[in-house]
Design an enzyme around this catalytic site. Sequence first.
Site, PDB file in Angstrom:
ATOM      1  N   GLY A 207       0.815  -1.209   0.000  1.00 52.27           N
ATOM      2  CA  GLY A 207       0.000   0.000   0.000  1.00 52.27           C
ATOM      3  C   GLY A 207       0.850   1.262   0.000  1.00 52.27           C
ATOM      4  CG  HIS A 267       7.507  -5.539   4.412  1.00 57.42           C
ATOM      5  ND1 HIS A 267       6.175  -5.865   4.423  1.00 57.42           N
ATOM      6  CD2 HIS A 267       7.819  -5.196   5.689  1.00 57.42           C
ATOM      7  CE1 HIS A 267       5.701  -5.710   5.656  1.00 57.42           C
ATOM      8  NE2 HIS A 267       6.678  -5.318   6.435  1.00 57.42           N
TER       9      HIS A 267
END
Length: 788
Positions: A207, A267
């Site tokens: 995001g 990530h």
Amino acid sequence: MQLRVLYCFLLVGTVAVFCKENKGHISVVLLGATGDLAKKYLWQGLFHLYLNEVSSGHSFSFHGAALTVPEKAETLLFDALKSLSCPVDVHADRCALIKDQFLKLTRYRQLKTAENYTALHQDILASLAEEGLHEAGRLFYLSVPPFAYADIARNINGSCRPPPGAWLRVVLEKPFGHDYESAEKLANAMQTFFREDEIYRVDHYLGKQTVEQILPFRRRHHRHLDPIWNRHHVERVEIVMKETVDAKGRTSFYEEYGVIRDVIQNHLTEILTYVAMEVPRNLSDSNDVLRAKLELLGSLQPPEHNSAVIGQYQNYLPQVREEMEKNENYFTNTQTFAGVLIYIDNARWEGVPFLLVSGKDLDERTSYVRVVFKDNTFCVLQESKEETVKSSCQPKQIIFHIGNGALNSPAILLTRNLFKASFPLSQWKEASEFPNISYFGQPISDYYVWRPSQERDAYDVLISNIYRGRKGSFVTTKNLLASWKFWTRLLENLDETPRIYPGGAETGTMLDFLIEQRALRYVTDEPLEVISMGQKMNAFASTQSIFLGNTMVSNWAEPLIQKLAQDIQATAEEAVKSRGVFHLALSGGSSPVALFQQLSRHHYGFPWKHTHLWMVDERCVPFTDTDSNFGSLERHLLRHVRVPYVNIHPMPIHKNQRLCAEADNGTEEYAQEISALVSNSSFDMVLLGLGNDGHTASIFPGSQDGITGDKLVVFSESPLKPINRMSFSLPLINKAQKVAVLVLGKGKHDIITLISRAESKPKKWPIFGVKPTSGQLVWYIDYDAMFR
Ligand SMILES: *[C@@H]1O[C@H](CO)[C@@H](O)[C@H](O)[C@H]1NC(C)=O
Ligand SMILES: *[C@@H]1O[C@H](CO)[C@@H](O)[C@H](O)[C@H]1NC(C)=O
Ligand SMILES: *[C@@H]1O[C@H](CO)[C@@H](O)[C@H](O)[C@H]1NC(C)=O
Ligand SMILES: *[C@@H]1O[C@H](CO)[C@@H](O)[C@H](O)[C@H]1NC(C)=O
Ligand SMILES: *[C@@H]1O[C@H](CO)[C@@H](O)[C@H](O)[C@H]1NC(C)=O
Ligand SMILES: *[C@@H]1O[C@H](CO)[C@@H](O)[C@H](O)[C@H]1NC(C)=O
């Protein structure tokens, strides 16, 4: 709750002056409503969702849930909601009005027992009936530890599913397991309660505005990027997340995870896929995006022992001991820093290093992706100053700056000699005002710099995507498992001991590492003071003594391998001098990998041209399989040295479209090849390993074949997978001029101790059957295996 009234009133009070057709009601249930994540990001994200979608035609209600009884939790919840704020461009009056509405639509729920879930379900149905609204969907956001997932999932599925026609979306937060097996277990558990399209696994990096922009950027500029986004032009890609904070206060979590599981597996790997995957034609099609990601994950080359460097900041151990109440005898190898080298096995990226780097207690907080292009242009004419900035002789790079660092905001930077990017006007704009700083070796004025028109929090972006059902920015089960498959293998192959670093700026160059022959190593040697007393023994003088009646060389692993490589080269030179050829037979397994790397990296004078390479044993899997001994030899040695093709002799395990069938006579064939080329079938050198059960080559305890007899090559069975093997027999090994047995690591201490005391029984411990008839046997055993 007066949902419809609120809904129409709101529209009148703001922009629209009519009551729109209601598209249905959405109930949002946030579990863990008073936790840290909820307080910091999630309520704010839900509020912004409401703010943005208030005139979408949907009506909303929000349920903040936790285990606690309402009396206690309600105040906590409303404390968390007090500080909700609007983006700067929202007028204060409108903000206050909508916040007021949002608070009216928000309730605390105790969700502990099955009855509580049933009650929630019934309350939703009842208030919708009362308001005459139909249900569009239910969103459950699980901001709770994973051990609580199963219970909640059972309750949602059991008594809180929306009626047919309305959707269910269940949002999960990491960690999604600890390795492949646990991730699979957790995923299976979830899949018994929910369909795949109902599960939204959040990786909040997806995001982040810069990360979210990578694929659209690549798509939009494909004319410029297509010719250069490949191995011919990209030198390397760095994906980095540096932190200044340490693990204090979280050590009990951190002890279980470490930096690779905490941020690199998720990530940084997600970012890697965006940078490297093929860009689907239609980015709005989540399925296409997810499929392309999965394909990329499947083409990561399996990591090796030397694919990573790891570190641990000095204060970590005292912090762990204090927080976990451990005494002075407690030690830990958890990594707080890691640099990982990844190669991608496809035509676009073959040979391009991708570096994934993260650590705690470092000098600065920053995260970015840096694509460095090759310096492959020669400029003939001198350039004027203005032209220099745009000259293709200058360094070329693209940086996706994710956050923090010198720029302290999301940004996309391209050196001006590449091309000028363009973005949809409302989203990103060119930044002109910058402090006079240097960024990755170039003044900032050498770059075009783009920044988001408005900064948005990652959770805002993701919550909006959940609402819209855009699954492309979430982690599917398949993608999760593909990622864990890679990382579990890396974790299993990792060095045992991390390098200790002081932390902060004091770390200096201690963690700097370099890429050498598809492997990573630290640039500097480990300083002596951090090496424990025992290791201060003279590292370069190997000791020589006798083990089981034969010569034994011992040392720490690294110098021991150096010594073995030297001995092999000396033997090779002698053989080539006297006979013109050197026949070397190599074993599989993990110990020889370090030897192969040593030989290929430091022995440029090795007579490879006159060397024949044979396999002592092979696993019955295709050569392309990661378990293949020949595959490993190929990756670690053959591709780096120049052995003539015809001198390489893999075992003929693969014949007639099948593996290791007796009827194909592979063993006889290999024996004939040996007899034809190796005089008297006597190898100049055979390298062996030693298994924990006393096996050597692939001759295992209790083997029918290969311990005695006149077969040179045999089939055998391993107690571990892959079961079927082809192997030199002990009689063939015993014909050799020299046999070296290499034994490395603490894991081998028990078997070394055992065989040093046991009776010599080759049937029980095949290693005892290694007794060269006229040659020499030398043991190479490291101190870890020797003394532990
Ligand atoms: C939740 O369920 C428990 C047990 O059934 C009950 O005692 C409790 O009152 C319920 N909580 C609420 C808020 O209804
Ligand atoms: C999920 O709910 C359905 C419908 O109530 C039920 O048939 C099914 O057994 C539930 N699944 C599990 C694993 O409990
Ligand atoms: C792209 O995918 C979306 C979602 O599946 C679809 O609605 C849209 O029509 C597609 N666009 C094109 C040009 O195919
Ligand atoms: C930027 O800083 C460097 C040194 O820090 C200085 O040499 C240079 O003149 C500065 N440029 C501008 C435009 O201020
Ligand atoms: C394998 O060897 C046996 C015995 O020598 C022979 O009968 C058989 O034809 C051979 N098989 C193949 C596939 O060559
Ligand atoms: C081969 O082996 C025989 C018998 O063991 C021996 O006499 C002969 O010298 C060997 N030949 C070579 C070239 O080593």
